[in-house]
Design a protein around this motif. Structure first.
Motif, PDB file in Angstrom:
ATOM      1  N   ARG A   1       0.841  -1.198   0.000  1.00 40.83           N
ATOM      2  CA  ARG A   1       0.000   0.000   0.000  1.00 40.83           C
ATOM      3  C   ARG A   1       0.881   1.255   0.000  1.00 40.83           C
ATOM      4  NH1 ARG A   1      -0.919  -1.448   5.806  1.00 40.83           N
ATOM      5  NH2 ARG A   1       0.321   0.104   6.877  1.00 40.83           N
ATOM      6  N   ARG A   2       0.367   2.305  -0.562  1.00 43.57           N
ATOM      7  CA  ARG A   2       1.050   3.601  -0.685  1.00 43.57           C
ATOM      8  C   ARG A   2       2.413   3.484  -1.363  1.00 43.57           C
ATOM      9  NH1 ARG A   2       0.290   5.534   5.325  1.00 43.57           N
ATOM     10  NH2 ARG A   2       0.302   3.300   5.547  1.00 43.57           N
ATOM     11  N   GLY A   3       2.512   2.621  -2.355  1.00 44.36           N
ATOM     12  CA  GLY A   3       3.741   2.514  -3.144  1.00 44.36           C
ATOM     13  C   GLY A   3       4.871   1.752  -2.491  1.00 44.36           C
ATOM     14  N   GLY A   4       4.576   0.954  -1.491  1.00 43.71           N
ATOM     15  CA  GLY A   4       5.620   0.192  -0.811  1.00 43.71           C
ATOM     16  C   GLY A   4       6.306  -0.808  -1.719  1.00 43.71           C
ATOM     17  N   LEU A   5       7.595  -0.953  -1.549  1.00 49.03           N
ATOM     18  CA  LEU A   5       8.437  -1.897  -2.290  1.00 49.03           C
ATOM     19  C   LEU A   5       8.444  -1.631  -3.794  1.00 49.03           C
ATOM     20  CD1 LEU A   5       7.605  -5.188  -0.399  1.00 49.03           C
ATOM     21  CD2 LEU A   5       9.662  -3.821  -0.207  1.00 49.03           C
ATOM     22  N   ARG A   6       8.328  -0.393  -4.175  1.00 53.55           N
ATOM     23  CA  ARG A   6       8.347  -0.010  -5.590  1.00 53.55           C
ATOM     24  C   ARG A   6       9.628   0.768  -5.846  1.00 53.55           C
ATOM     25  NH1 ARG A   6       4.248   1.165  -9.689  1.00 53.55           N
ATOM     26  NH2 ARG A   6       5.035   2.898 -10.914  1.00 53.55           N
ATOM     27  N   LEU A   7      10.368   0.361  -6.849  1.00 53.65           N
ATOM     28  CA  LEU A   7      11.632   1.014  -7.190  1.00 53.65           C
ATOM     29  C   LEU A   7      11.398   2.055  -8.275  1.00 53.65           C
ATOM     30  CD1 LEU A   7      13.918  -2.128  -7.443  1.00 53.65           C
ATOM     31  CD2 LEU A   7      13.848  -0.486  -5.580  1.00 53.65           C
ATOM     32  N   GLU A   8      12.065   3.171  -8.158  1.00 57.35           N
ATOM     33  CA  GLU A   8      11.962   4.223  -9.159  1.00 57.35           C
ATOM     34  C   GLU A   8      13.351   4.534  -9.704  1.00 57.35           C
ATOM     35  OE1 GLU A   8       9.181   5.519 -10.296  1.00 57.35           O
ATOM     36  OE2 GLU A   8       7.896   4.493  -8.856  1.00 57.35           O
ATOM     37  N   ALA A   9      13.579   4.259 -10.969  1.00 56.31           N
ATOM     38  CA  ALA A   9      14.819   4.614 -11.676  1.00 56.31           C
ATOM     39  C   ALA A   9      16.069   4.222 -10.887  1.00 56.31           C
ATOM     40  CB  ALA A   9      14.836   6.108 -12.008  1.00 56.31           C
TER      41      ALA A   9
ATOM     42  N   ALA B   1      13.943 -15.193   4.278  1.00 59.52           N
ATOM     43  CA  ALA B   1      14.980 -14.186   4.042  1.00 59.52           C
ATOM     44  C   ALA B   1      14.741 -13.312   2.807  1.00 59.52           C
ATOM     45  CB  ALA B   1      16.347 -14.849   3.974  1.00 59.52           C
ATOM     46  N   PRO B   2      14.325 -13.839   1.663  1.00 54.77           N
ATOM     47  CA  PRO B   2      14.133 -12.942   0.512  1.00 54.77           C
ATOM     48  C   PRO B   2      13.083 -11.855   0.762  1.00 54.77           C
ATOM     49  CG  PRO B   2      14.248 -15.198  -0.237  1.00 54.77           C
ATOM     50  CD  PRO B   2      14.182 -15.254   1.263  1.00 54.77           C
ATOM     51  N   GLY B   3      12.003 -12.192   1.441  1.00 49.12           N
ATOM     52  CA  GLY B   3      10.979 -11.193   1.723  1.00 49.12           C
ATOM     53  C   GLY B   3      11.461 -10.125   2.681  1.00 49.12           C
ATOM     54  N   VAL B   4      12.146 -10.541   3.729  1.00 50.07           N
ATOM     55  CA  VAL B   4      12.675  -9.572   4.693  1.00 50.07           C
ATOM     56  C   VAL B   4      13.776  -8.743   4.039  1.00 50.07           C
ATOM     57  CG1 VAL B   4      13.823  -9.300   6.923  1.00 50.07           C
ATOM     58  CG2 VAL B   4      12.057 -11.035   6.640  1.00 50.07           C
ATOM     59  N   ALA B   5      14.612  -9.368   3.214  1.00 46.87           N
ATOM     60  CA  ALA B   5      15.666  -8.634   2.507  1.00 46.87           C
ATOM     61  C   ALA B   5      15.066  -7.632   1.525  1.00 46.87           C
ATOM     62  CB  ALA B   5      16.589  -9.601   1.781  1.00 46.87           C
ATOM     63  N   ALA B   6      13.948  -7.967   0.902  1.00 48.95           N
ATOM     64  CA  ALA B   6      13.284  -7.007   0.009  1.00 48.95           C
ATOM     65  C   ALA B   6      12.833  -5.782   0.798  1.00 48.95           C
ATOM     66  CB  ALA B   6      12.097  -7.669  -0.693  1.00 48.95           C
ATOM     67  N   LEU B   7      12.266  -6.002   1.983  1.00 48.30           N
ATOM     68  CA  LEU B   7      11.845  -4.870   2.822  1.00 48.30           C
ATOM     69  C   LEU B   7      13.031  -4.016   3.252  1.00 48.30           C
ATOM     70  CD1 LEU B   7       9.183  -6.488   5.167  1.00 48.30           C
ATOM     71  CD2 LEU B   7       8.807  -4.651   3.531  1.00 48.30           C
TER      72      LEU B   7
ATOM     73  N   ARG C   1      15.418   3.702  -0.253  1.00 50.89           N
ATOM     74  CA  ARG C   1      14.552   4.880  -0.111  1.00 50.89           C
ATOM     75  C   ARG C   1      15.225   5.922   0.773  1.00 50.89           C
ATOM     76  NH1 ARG C   1       8.860   4.632   2.822  1.00 50.89           N
ATOM     77  NH2 ARG C   1      10.332   4.165   4.460  1.00 50.89           N
ATOM     78  N   ARG C   2      15.848   5.478   1.854  1.00 56.26           N
ATOM     79  CA  ARG C   2      16.536   6.402   2.756  1.00 56.26           C
ATOM     80  C   ARG C   2      17.709   7.065   2.037  1.00 56.26           C
ATOM     81  NH1 ARG C   2      17.649   3.333   7.594  1.00 56.26           N
ATOM     82  NH2 ARG C   2      19.253   2.379   6.322  1.00 56.26           N
TER      83      ARG C   2
ATOM     84  N   THR D   1      17.958   7.575  -1.222  1.00 59.25           N
ATOM     85  CA  THR D   1      17.409   8.469  -2.236  1.00 59.25           C
ATOM     86  C   THR D   1      16.888   9.745  -1.594  1.00 59.25           C
ATOM     87  OG1 THR D   1      16.792   6.565  -3.569  1.00 59.25           O
ATOM     88  CG2 THR D   1      15.773   8.645  -4.132  1.00 59.25           C
ATOM     89  N   VAL D   2      16.184   9.617  -0.500  1.00 56.34           N
ATOM     90  CA  VAL D   2      15.641  10.788   0.195  1.00 56.34           C
ATOM     91  C   VAL D   2      16.789  11.614   0.771  1.00 56.34           C
ATOM     92  CG1 VAL D   2      14.276  11.540   2.192  1.00 56.34           C
ATOM     93  CG2 VAL D   2      13.424   9.750   0.692  1.00 56.34           C
ATOM     94  N   GLY D   3      17.862  10.961   1.218  1.00 53.32           N
ATOM     95  CA  GLY D   3      19.009  11.672   1.771  1.00 53.32           C
ATOM     96  C   GLY D   3      19.778  12.452   0.732  1.00 53.32           C
ATOM     97  N   ASP D   4      19.660  12.076  -0.558  1.00 57.20           N
ATOM     98  CA  ASP D   4      20.357  12.780  -1.624  1.00 57.20           C
ATOM     99  C   ASP D   4      19.674  14.080  -2.019  1.00 57.20           C
ATOM    100  OD1 ASP D   4      22.216  10.797  -1.662  1.00 57.20           O
ATOM    101  OD2 ASP D   4      21.363   9.737  -3.371  1.00 57.20           O
ATOM    102  N   ILE D   5      18.405  14.210  -1.687  1.00 57.80           N
ATOM    103  CA  ILE D   5      17.642  15.397  -2.090  1.00 57.80           C
ATOM    104  C   ILE D   5      17.903  16.508  -1.088  1.00 57.80           C
ATOM    105  CG2 ILE D   5      15.339  16.322  -2.508  1.00 57.80           C
ATOM    106  CD1 ILE D   5      14.477  13.450  -3.204  1.00 57.80           C
ATOM    107  N   PRO D   6      18.383  17.676  -1.557  1.00 57.94           N
ATOM    108  CA  PRO D   6      18.613  18.771  -0.602  1.00 57.94           C
ATOM    109  C   PRO D   6      17.305  19.310  -0.063  1.00 57.94           C
ATOM    110  CG  PRO D   6      19.167  19.459  -2.841  1.00 57.94           C
ATOM    111  CD  PRO D   6      18.774  18.017  -2.903  1.00 57.94           C
ATOM    112  N   ALA D   7      17.321  19.700   1.201  1.00 63.61           N
ATOM    113  CA  ALA D   7      16.104  20.203   1.845  1.00 63.61           C
ATOM    114  C   ALA D   7      15.872  21.666   1.536  1.00 63.61           C
ATOM    115  CB  ALA D   7      16.214  20.025   3.356  1.00 63.61           C
TER     116      ALA D   7
END
Length: 147
Positions: free
Chosen positions: A58-66, A125-131, A138-139, A141-147
């Motif tokens: 839900r809400r785009g979880g586990l979705r990769l972008e570029a 393990a594969p499911g937990v590793a995916a999470l 995500r962290r 990618t979000v850390g690369d964006i300047p605030a």
């Protein structure tokens, strides 16, 4: 070359389905193995897997972008190795405590616990590793964006 957008979702769903089949067999495994039994196991497993995937996706979880393929593969494989080792140790310790409490036979309990820990970790393990991979990427990618 980018990683397909749904890669982590497919890995997570396959792991969730395998784990839900194991859980259903554990709960209902002593019943007579008839066609109705296998249909009940399949139905319960698919329903449980769908519920788990609904919550995770839900809400785009586990979705990769570029995401480039090689950085993704490096992070995912490292997470898979770490998660497999951690789950194997945790499941083995838990299984050893439970089996030893029931059988009071150390060598037999240890052998069965190690087998259970290594085998169940293959499916979880594969499911937990995916999470964990998705959260780490995500962290980053979000850390690369300047605030």
């Amino acid at each position: 070359m980018n990683t397909p957008i749904q890669t982590l979702r497919v890995v997570f769903a396959a792991s969730a389905l395998a784990s839900s089949v194991i859980l259903a067999l554990f709960v209902r495994g002593r019943a007579e193995w008839t066609t109705a039994f296998w249909l009940q196991i399949a139905g319960a497993s698919v329903a449980l897997c769908a519920l788990i995937c609904f919550v995770a996706f839900r809400r785009g979880g586990l979705r990769l972008e570029a995401m480039p393929l090689w950085p993704f593969a490096r992070v995912f494989l490292r997470q898979l190795a770490i998660v497999y080792a951690a789950l194997a140790i945790a499941i083995t310790a838990l299984a050893l405590a439970i089996i030893y409490a029931i059988t009071r036979s150390g060598p037999n309990a240890l052998a069965l616990a190690v087998l259970a820990g290594l085998w169940l970790s293959l499916w979880l393990a594969p499911g937990v590793a995916a999470l964990t991979t998705w959260r780490r990427l995500r962290r980053a990618t979000v850390g690369d964006i300047p605030a």
